[in-house]
Design a protein around this motif. Structure first.
Motif, short mmCIF file in Angstrom:
data_model
loop_
_atom_site.label_atom_id
_atom_site.label_comp_id
_atom_site.label_asym_id
_atom_site.label_seq_id
_atom_site.Cartn_x
_atom_site.Cartn_y
_atom_site.Cartn_z
N ASP A 365 -4.28 2.27 3.32
CA ASP A 365 -2.84 2.38 3.13
C ASP A 365 -2.31 1.27 2.23
OD1 ASP A 365 -3.58 0.66 5.36
OD2 ASP A 365 -1.44 0.44 5.75
N LYS A 383 0.66 7.89 -4.63
CA LYS A 383 0.21 8.05 -3.25
C LYS A 383 -0.76 6.92 -2.90
CE LYS A 383 0.55 13.11 -3.22
NZ LYS A 383 1.69 13.16 -2.27
N GLU A 387 -3.39 8.34 2.21
CA GLU A 387 -2.75 9.66 2.19
C GLU A 387 -3.67 10.71 1.58
OE1 GLU A 387 2.00 8.74 1.69
OE2 GLU A 387 0.69 8.29 -0.01
#
Length: 565
Positions: A365, A383, A387
Motif C-alpha cells: 500500500d 493505484k 490495490e
C-alpha cells in the motif's frame, strides 16, 4: 570640407546639450533594471534592499541604489531577488526534447538543469542507440548524436529555456565497453573507459555520476569507480553517486564514496541523501557524522536531496540484481521462466534484496504506480500495488513481476519508505544542496500520459515555502546559498550562482510570502506558485508568473572543457 564637418559636430553637441538642459531623458544605460527588491546575492549574507541591473547576458550592477535606467524596469518591492537555482539532480534529458520550456522548473526559479545520475545521453555506440530507441516510453525522439557533448550542443541549438549541464554516466561508459554483463573490465577495457571519461570531460562534463543500486551499474567494483573518478578529478570534475545502498548498508556505502574521493582526488557528492526503510531511519546521525568527519579531514564531500519522504524509481530497485543482468530483455526473459521467477520472488520475500523490495512484499500500500509504457496498463496509474494485487488475486511481488513482463519496462513507482523528520533534519545541513530527481514537465500534452512524483513540480518551492517560511528550519538567505552558490561552487562554475557584476544574469524573483508547492501525490501535475520573474542569460523566461516562450538556455560546460587530454 573639414570646416563643414567641424561645424556639424559642434551643432550636434550643442543640440545634445540643449536636450539635456530641456530635460530630455538620456539613453537607457541597461537592458533591464530590477528595482527595490530584497537582494539575496547567494553568499548567505544578510539581504539588503537594492537594485540589480542586466546588460546583455550579464549582471552589470548589484547594490543599494542604481542611478542609471533600463530599457525594461521591474518593480521588485516586497519581492526577493536571487540568483537562479541549480537543480543538482535533473532528469530533464528527455523532457526537454518534448518541451523545451522546462515549465515545472522555471516556475520554481530553476535556471540550470544538471543531469547524469549514472547514465548520460552519450557516449553511445550503435547497440546502445538501438536499445534506447526500443525502450522509449511516452516521449519519442530520434537519436541524432553519439558523444556526450553532441547531445548537449544539440539541446542548445534546438533551444531550451533553462541552461543545461551533465555528468558523464559511469554506467554509460561501462555499457559502452562491457555491455550489461556482470564482468570486470580487463586493463585494456578499463583504459578505454577512462579515455571515454577524459573525452567527456574535455567536451564539458561536470564529472562522473554513478547509480550503484541498479544493474548493470551495481556490477562496477570500487577500484573501477576510483579509476574513472581519477580521470574526472584530474580534469577538475567531481564524483557524484546514487550510492550502493541507502538502507541496511547505508554507512558502508558512504564509506565507499569517501574512499573513492580520497583515492581518486576528486570531490564527491551523495545523490538524494536519505535513509530508506523504517529500521534505517535512526542511521541519520551516523550518516551525518561520516560526512562531517571526512570534511574535517580535508575531503570535499557534499550531498543533495529532494524534500519529500517518498522516493521514485522503478521495480528494478526492488528486485535481485542477478535477475537483471544483461539488460531489460534478459530480465523479462528470466521473469517469464516460472522457476527463475520463483527464485527471484523468494529472495524478495526473504527481506534481503533491498528496502524497496521489502515495501513491495510487506507494505504494498506504500508503493504507488506512476508510469507505464503500454496503453493497456495506463489505467492502473495512480493505484497502489496493493490495490492491483488484490484485484488480480496475486501476491504483491508476483503482481510486480507480471506488470514488468506485460509492460516490457521497469515501470515507474513511488516508494513511501522515508522519514519526514529526517527530511527536516537534512534540509538544515550546511553542505546540502537540492535536486528534484525528476524531469521538468508541463501539465499538458505527452506529460499527461503518465503520472509523476510531486517533486517534479514542487521540490524547490517546497523548500522555500514549507521549510523556510512556515517551519523556519533555515533562514531564506541560507536557503538561497544552498540553491545557487553552493552547487555552483561544487561544480566548479565560477560565473553563475551569485548575483555579482560580470556573472551571467540567471535571476529568480519571487514573493517569499506566497511561494509554495501545490503538487501532491494524488494530483502531482500542479505548478508551484509565488515565482514572479525568471531571467536566463539576461533573457526573461518567466514574466509576471507566465512563461514567455523564450529559450535562451546554454550548455554550461565543466572546468575540464577543452583542457583535459
Amino acid at each position: 570640407m573639414k570646416l563643414r564637418k567641424t561645424l556639424a559636430a559642434l551643432m550636434a553637441c550643442s543640440l545634445a546639450a540643449c536636450a539635456v538642459q530641456q530635460g530630455a531623458a538620456p539613453s537607457p544605460s541597461y537592458d533591464v533594471v530590477i528595482r527595490g527588491g530584497t537582494v539575496y546575492d547567494g553568499s548567505g549574507g544578510r539581504p539588503f534592499t537594492g537594485d540589480v541591473a542586466i546588460r546583455g547576458d550579464k549582471v552589470a550592477f548589484v547594490g543599494p541604489k542604481l542611478s542609471g535606467s533600463g530599457s525594461e524596469e521591474i518593480d521588485a518591492r516586497g519581492l526577493a531577488v536571487a540568483p537562479g537555482f541549480i537543480n543538482m539532480l535533473s532528469w530533464a534529458n528527455e523532457s526537454l526534447l518534448a518541451d523545451p520550456r522546462s515549465q515545472s522548473d522555471i516556475r520554481q526559479g530553476v535556471t540550470l538543469e544538471v543531469m547524469g545520475e549514472g547514465t548520460s545521453m552519450g557516449p553511445w555506440n550503435e547497440e546502445m542507440k538501438r536499445r534506447r530507441i526500443a525502450g522509449q516510453g511516452d516521449i519519442k525522439y530520434p537519436i541524432t548524436w553519439t558523444t556526450f557533448g553532441e547531445y548537449l550542443e544539440m539541446l542548445e541549438r534546438k533551444g531550451v529555456s533553462t541552461n543545461v549541464a551533465s555528468f558523464v554516466g559511469a554506467t554509460t561508459v561501462r555499457v559502452h565497453e562491457l555491455g550489461e554483463r556482470d564482468v570486470d573490465p580487463t586493463p585494456e577495457q578499463l583504459g578505454r573507459m577512462r579515455a571515454l571519461v577524459r573525452q567527456a570531460m574535455n567536451e564539458g562534463a561536470m564529472g562522473v555520476g554513478s547509480s550503484l543500486i541498479y544493474a548493470p551499474a551495481s556490477f562496477a567494483e570500487t577500484p573501477e569507480l576510483i579509476a574513472l573518478s581519477r580521470e574526472a578529478g584530474r580534469c577538475g570534475g567531481m564524483y557524484i553517486s546514487h550510492m550502493r545502498d541507502e538502507g541496511p548498508r547505508l554507512l558502508e556505502a558512504i564509506d565507499e564514496l569517501i574512499e573513492i574521493s580520497r583515492k581518486s582526488g576528486a570531490p564527491a557528492e551523495i545523490y538524494h541523501f536519505k535513509q530508506s526503510g523504517r529500521e534505517n531511519w535512526p542511521k541519520i546521525d551516523a550518516a551525518i557524522q561520516r560526512v562531517e568527519a571526512a570534511r574535517k579531514a580535508g575531503l570535499r564531500i557534499t550531498a543533495d536531496m529532494y524534500n519529500y519522504p517518498a522516493s521514485s524509481t522503478g521495480f528494478d530497485a526492488a528486485m535481485p540484481l542477478w535477475v537483471q543482468e544483461g539488460g531489460l530483455d534478459a530480465w523479462i526473459g528470466r521473469l517469464k521462466d516460472p522457476a527463475t521467477r520463483a527464485r527471484a520472488l523468494a529472495e524478495m520475500r526473504s527481506g534481503q534484496v533491498s528496502e524497496n523490495g521489502n515495501l513491495v512484499v510487506q507494505e504494498p500500500d506504500k508503493v504507488l504506480l506512476l508510469a507505464f509504457k503500454t496503453a493497456a496498463l495506463k489505467p492502473l496509474t495512480g493505484k497502489t500495488l496493493a490495490e492491483v494485487a488484490k484485484a488480480r488475486g496475486k501476491s504483491p511481488e508476483e503482481t510486480a513481476a507480471e506488470l514488468i513482463v506485460e509492460d516490457n519496462s521497469r515501470i515507474q513507482v513511488a516508494y513511501f519508505g522515508m522519514s519526514e523528520d529526517n527530511v527536516r533534519r537534512a534540509v538544515q545541513l550546511p553542505w546540502m544542496s537540492f535536486g528534484s530527481d525528476a524531469s521538468s514537465q508541463a501539465p499538458e500534452g505527452v506529460f499527461l500520459l503518465s503520472s509523476t512524483h510531486p517533486r517534479a513540480y514542487g521540490n524547490f518551492a517546497r523548500l522555500l515555502g514549507r521549510y523556510v517560511r512556515d517551519e523556519k528550519l533555515l533562514p531564506l538567505e541560507e536557503a538561497v546559498r544552498r540553491l545557487a552558490a553552493l552547487p555552483a561552487s561544487n561544480l566548479g562554475i565560477n560565473d553563475r550562482g551569485m548575483l555579482k557584476n560580470g556573472n551571467f544574469a540567471d535571476i529568480a524573483i519571487f514573493d517569499p510570502r506566497t511561494v509554495a508547492d501545490r503538487a501532491t501525490f494524488q494530483d502531482p501535475q500542479q505548478y508551484a506558485v509565488g515565482m514572479r520573474h525568471v531571467f536566463v542569460n539576461g533573457v526573461a523566461v518567466l514574466r509576471d508568473g507566465e512563461h514567455t516562450g523564450a529559450t535562451p538556455g546554454r550548455f554550461v560546460r565543466g572546468p575540464g572543457w577543452n583542457k583535459c587530454r
